[in-house]
Design a protein around this motif. Sequence first.
Motif, short mmCIF file in Angstrom:
data_model
loop_
_atom_site.label_atom_id
_atom_site.label_comp_id
_atom_site.label_asym_id
_atom_site.label_seq_id
_atom_site.Cartn_x
_atom_site.Cartn_y
_atom_site.Cartn_z
N ASP A 24 -8.22 -17.94 1.19
CA ASP A 24 -8.88 -17.39 2.38
C ASP A 24 -8.66 -15.88 2.35
OD1 ASP A 24 -9.52 -16.43 4.92
OD2 ASP A 24 -8.75 -18.18 5.95
N LEU A 25 -9.72 -15.14 2.03
CA LEU A 25 -9.57 -13.70 1.82
C LEU A 25 -9.31 -12.93 3.10
CD1 LEU A 25 -12.25 -13.17 -0.95
CD2 LEU A 25 -9.77 -13.18 -1.19
N VAL A 26 -9.84 -13.38 4.23
CA VAL A 26 -9.54 -12.71 5.50
C VAL A 26 -8.05 -12.79 5.78
CG1 VAL A 26 -9.89 -12.77 7.99
CG2 VAL A 26 -11.86 -13.02 6.46
N ASP A 27 -7.49 -13.97 5.65
CA ASP A 27 -6.06 -14.18 5.84
C ASP A 27 -5.26 -13.34 4.85
OD1 ASP A 27 -3.58 -15.29 6.57
OD2 ASP A 27 -3.85 -17.03 5.27
N GLY A 28 -5.64 -13.39 3.58
CA GLY A 28 -4.89 -12.68 2.55
C GLY A 28 -4.92 -11.18 2.72
N LEU A 29 -6.10 -10.63 2.98
CA LEU A 29 -6.23 -9.18 3.11
C LEU A 29 -5.59 -8.66 4.39
CD1 LEU A 29 -9.91 -8.85 1.89
CD2 LEU A 29 -7.87 -8.11 0.65
N ALA A 30 -5.66 -9.42 5.47
CA ALA A 30 -5.11 -8.96 6.75
C ALA A 30 -3.59 -8.82 6.70
CB ALA A 30 -5.50 -9.92 7.87
N HIS A 31 -2.92 -9.70 5.94
CA HIS A 31 -1.46 -9.75 6.01
C HIS A 31 -0.76 -9.18 4.78
CE1 HIS A 31 -2.72 -13.02 8.85
NE2 HIS A 31 -1.90 -12.32 9.61
N SER A 32 -1.52 -8.73 3.80
CA SER A 32 -0.90 -8.22 2.57
C SER A 32 -0.17 -6.91 2.83
CB SER A 32 -1.98 -7.97 1.51
OG SER A 32 -1.43 -7.35 0.38
N THR A 33 1.03 -6.78 2.27
CA THR A 33 1.75 -5.50 2.32
C THR A 33 1.48 -4.68 1.06
OG1 THR A 33 3.78 -6.41 1.36
CG2 THR A 33 3.57 -6.48 3.75
N ASP B 239 3.73 -18.67 5.96
CA ASP B 239 3.99 -18.33 7.37
C ASP B 239 4.93 -17.12 7.45
OD1 ASP B 239 2.40 -20.36 8.34
OD2 ASP B 239 4.06 -21.76 8.69
N ALA B 240 5.98 -17.12 6.65
CA ALA B 240 6.92 -15.99 6.64
C ALA B 240 6.24 -14.72 6.14
CB ALA B 240 8.14 -16.33 5.78
N TRP B 241 5.40 -14.86 5.13
CA TRP B 241 4.67 -13.72 4.57
C TRP B 241 3.72 -13.13 5.61
CZ3 TRP B 241 -0.69 -14.26 3.77
CH2 TRP B 241 -1.31 -13.15 3.17
N ARG B 242 2.98 -13.99 6.32
CA ARG B 242 2.05 -13.48 7.35
C ARG B 242 2.79 -12.72 8.44
NH1 ARG B 242 0.13 -18.95 6.85
NH2 ARG B 242 -1.85 -19.01 5.68
N GLU B 243 3.90 -13.27 8.90
CA GLU B 243 4.64 -12.63 9.98
C GLU B 243 5.18 -11.27 9.55
OE1 GLU B 243 6.51 -12.13 13.77
OE2 GLU B 243 4.77 -13.21 13.00
N ARG B 244 5.69 -11.19 8.34
CA ARG B 244 6.22 -9.91 7.85
C ARG B 244 5.09 -8.89 7.71
NH1 ARG B 244 7.50 -7.61 2.52
NH2 ARG B 244 9.34 -6.27 2.66
N GLY B 245 3.97 -9.30 7.17
CA GLY B 245 2.85 -8.38 7.02
C GLY B 245 2.32 -7.89 8.36
N ARG B 246 2.19 -8.82 9.30
CA ARG B 246 1.70 -8.43 10.63
C ARG B 246 2.63 -7.42 11.28
NH1 ARG B 246 2.93 -9.06 15.52
NH2 ARG B 246 4.71 -10.40 15.02
N ARG B 247 3.93 -7.69 11.23
CA ARG B 247 4.90 -6.79 11.87
C ARG B 247 4.96 -5.44 11.16
NH1 ARG B 247 10.27 -8.51 11.63
NH2 ARG B 247 10.72 -7.18 13.42
N ALA B 248 4.85 -5.44 9.84
CA ALA B 248 4.93 -4.18 9.11
C ALA B 248 3.75 -3.28 9.44
CB ALA B 248 4.97 -4.46 7.60
N ASP C 258 10.42 -1.29 16.01
CA ASP C 258 10.70 -2.66 15.58
C ASP C 258 9.84 -2.96 14.36
OD1 ASP C 258 11.78 -5.36 15.83
OD2 ASP C 258 9.73 -5.92 16.39
N GLY C 259 10.38 -3.71 13.42
CA GLY C 259 9.61 -4.06 12.24
C GLY C 259 10.47 -4.05 11.00
N PRO C 260 9.95 -4.59 9.89
CA PRO C 260 10.70 -4.63 8.62
C PRO C 260 10.71 -3.26 7.96
CG PRO C 260 8.53 -5.62 8.33
CD PRO C 260 8.64 -5.26 9.78
N VAL C 261 11.83 -2.56 8.02
CA VAL C 261 11.88 -1.16 7.59
C VAL C 261 11.50 -0.99 6.12
CG1 VAL C 261 13.50 -0.35 9.35
CG2 VAL C 261 14.38 -1.35 7.22
N GLU C 262 11.91 -1.93 5.27
CA GLU C 262 11.61 -1.77 3.85
C GLU C 262 10.12 -1.93 3.56
OE1 GLU C 262 15.19 -3.01 1.06
OE2 GLU C 262 14.90 -4.48 2.65
N ALA C 263 9.47 -2.88 4.22
CA ALA C 263 8.03 -3.05 4.02
C ALA C 263 7.28 -1.82 4.53
CB ALA C 263 7.55 -4.31 4.74
#
Length: 401
Positions: free
Chosen positions: A162-171, A279-288, A310-315
């Motif tokens: 699903d490219l919308v999902d993949g592109l939206a959350h990719s870091t 699920d973990a990947w999406r959440e990290r990408g969204r927050r970053a 707030d957010g994943p500082v390394e990402a």
Amino acid sequence: MSTEGRSAEPASATSVLESAGFVRLIARADGDAIAASGLLANALDDRETPFQVTVGRTVTERSERARAPTTDGDVTVVVGAADAAADGEHVFELEATDRPAALEAIDLVRELGATPDPVLALAGVVAGGSDPGAGETEWLLETARERGLLERRPGVAVPTADLVDGLAHSTRLRTPWSGDPDATREALSGVDTGDPDALDADDHRAIGSLVALDTVGADEATDAAAETIGRALRPYATPASPFATLGGFADVLEALARTDPGTGTALVLGHDLREPALDAWRERGRRAHAALEGASTGRYDGLFVVGIDDGPVEAVAAIAAAYRSPEPAVLTVGNGEAAIATREPEPLGATVEGIARDLEGADTDADGTAVEYDIGRRRGYLRYDGDVDDSAIIAAARDLL
């Protein structure tokens, strides 16, 4: 605080591992080290050698675990930096500053007579900031392609079909719509993103072109953005992997190493954990992406500072270095955490240690500031207590970078 530990020499480490009754693998918290630990663990499993894999977020955590009492016949392998005091007769450290940890692990795996998973190894290489097929990874890439495990195609490197999902959350990307699936869907409305199985090469090519244009055309994009997005285009599809592309696999490993290392470890050991991993990947990408959108910034000679609430500082630091920083190094400062990312493959160990020392000696209301840190290829991480002003961290980084 020195991290000048003893890197494993393949011959000596192999002889000890071959006779080990139990092996403890202690990995650095990044995708490269998680992949390396998985490669070693799978080789040990082939030999029916019992093992345990854990992830240490900082040098201190890994060193403490390496110093924990063991019984005769136990061997410890630390994938990442550890204090020299953690070294012992049966403690080995895989920590090279000039190559990914996955390649260090491959050396040991082959010495043990096992056949490494080339896709997992290459995912670790990509997570470590190197290109698949470059230099000593060429044979891994050719092996994977000959076995039908990798296929080059047009498009973008994301973990989902699903490219919308993949592109939206990719870091691995930064566009004006990153982090927002609805905005991503609207941005892609002019190209076909329907049935993933029905997309042909022209569809993937059109999507790749749109992503590249939106990346380099963003108001805050820097010159480095064009080079970085180029590395995310024309991905290697991974038909036998739980994730759609090699770059997407690497992105998931990075997310799990920092946010859910237990799932990351189980994943590289071959367990079917695709959905919780995503699920973990999406959440990290969204927050970053959300953190970077609302960040404050400052520019100094050689250093770009990003302040987040707030957010994943390394990402955030990695994305900023790749797409938003006019300087070669980025310092991201959050609440009790800081991260450094660079575009240049220069060792950061001495720099991060120096910042940690400066923070420990900072003038605070508390008796002292407890600081832990970690170093990897092109990145550094700091976690600290006490009432430390951002200005103290910035000043230390400016002096040392």
